[in-house]
Design an enzyme around this catalytic site. Sequence first.
Site: not given
Length: 414
Positions: A140, A225, A254
């Site tokens: 993802f 990531d 984030k």
Amino acid sequence: MLSAELIEIEKRYGAHNYEPLDVVIERASGAWVYDSEGRRYLDFLAAYSAVNQGHCHPAIFQAMCRQAEKVTLTSRAFRNDQLPLLYRDLYELTGFDMALPMNSGAEAVETALKAARKWGMAAKNIRDGQQEILVASNNFHGRTIAIVGFSSEEQYREGFGPFPSGFREVPFGNAEALRRAITPNTCAFLVEPIQGEAGILVPPAGYLREVAAICRENNILLILDEIQSGLGRTGKMFAYEHEGIRPDVLILGKALAGGYYPVSAVLSSNEVLGVFRPGDHGSTFGGNPLASAIARAALRVIVDEKLPERSAELGEFAMAYLRRVRSPHVVEIRGKGLWIGIELNRPARPFCEELKQRGVLCKETHTSVIRLAPPLVIDKADLEFGLEQVRAVLEENVSEPRERVPELAEATGP
Ligand SMILES: *Cc1c(COP(=O)(O)O)cnc(C)c1O
């Protein structure tokens, strides 16, 4: 306004690209959120780890307010006095030569892919248009067309093609498969150290170390990531530290802004990020002074409050607690730090609904996994309360209706 009314308005006027739990959050503090009726809930999701620092952290709030009354946006057409300081903070925290600021995580991933392709051309003489990037199964990395184009999740792709070419999938957790997939046109391997959205999938020990060695031997970039795994979530500042390696390219997002703002960044060497010349890439909002001031404060909180250490300690406690739970529904419990996936032999959604009734907010991922990822500032006693509710729903038959926890309806918070 009442929660029920707000839900109706949202359903009437908003696109239905999410299926949220029906809890309407009006305010929040630390690990707790409050709905329109004043009921309080323990946040066991932390906005997918964007609020590792806890909701509305006062130090970040103060930095934001101070900056907001000075200057918020200059665009990169001019310089501002905050971005250089964010660059230096990121360098001091991570040791990567350079950073490139963006806003959302997906944009930072796109930026890393662009850098890797251009680097492949410059450093490996791969013909432009022939560059190939390997990705992991179950990945993802966000929702742009290029990114969903290499997702193994059918729903993310269906109806959204055509997709850019130049991406190939290898099985996550299998370093030999990566080695076999490399061709002379391969310039990078993009992977999450632990796959969050896929259900907190932790690869076999040694996987990342082998991957790093394979990338080095073949002169391809290892792009990690760490948008969700980074900044303390797994019990280290970055998940790659568990294996004593360093990626060539690190993607952050984030928690980089503690929930106050979307801020993401790509970190790498002079050689890799040096491929960008003026005009090659950009973003109106990326690196703006408000974002930079907020990100600096958000990073400071993670360091000053020792959130990686807290995550390690509380994660160990939570894992030990959950391992004692006896439930016919649990297939596996896995995770690192305060980031735990409970895989069930049935859909997880009813368990999340039941947890909401008990004052704990979780969101299922990959249908059958309950993800636990509270803000890292959570008190141990609050964590224990949340775990106790998780234990209760796992041990109970959730299809049976049950009474509400009485203290919840009246609770208005600390
Ligand atoms: C959330 C996430 C993204 C995408 O970030 P957005 O800010 O939603 O675009 C990318 N990669 C990982 C691992 C994520 O968890």
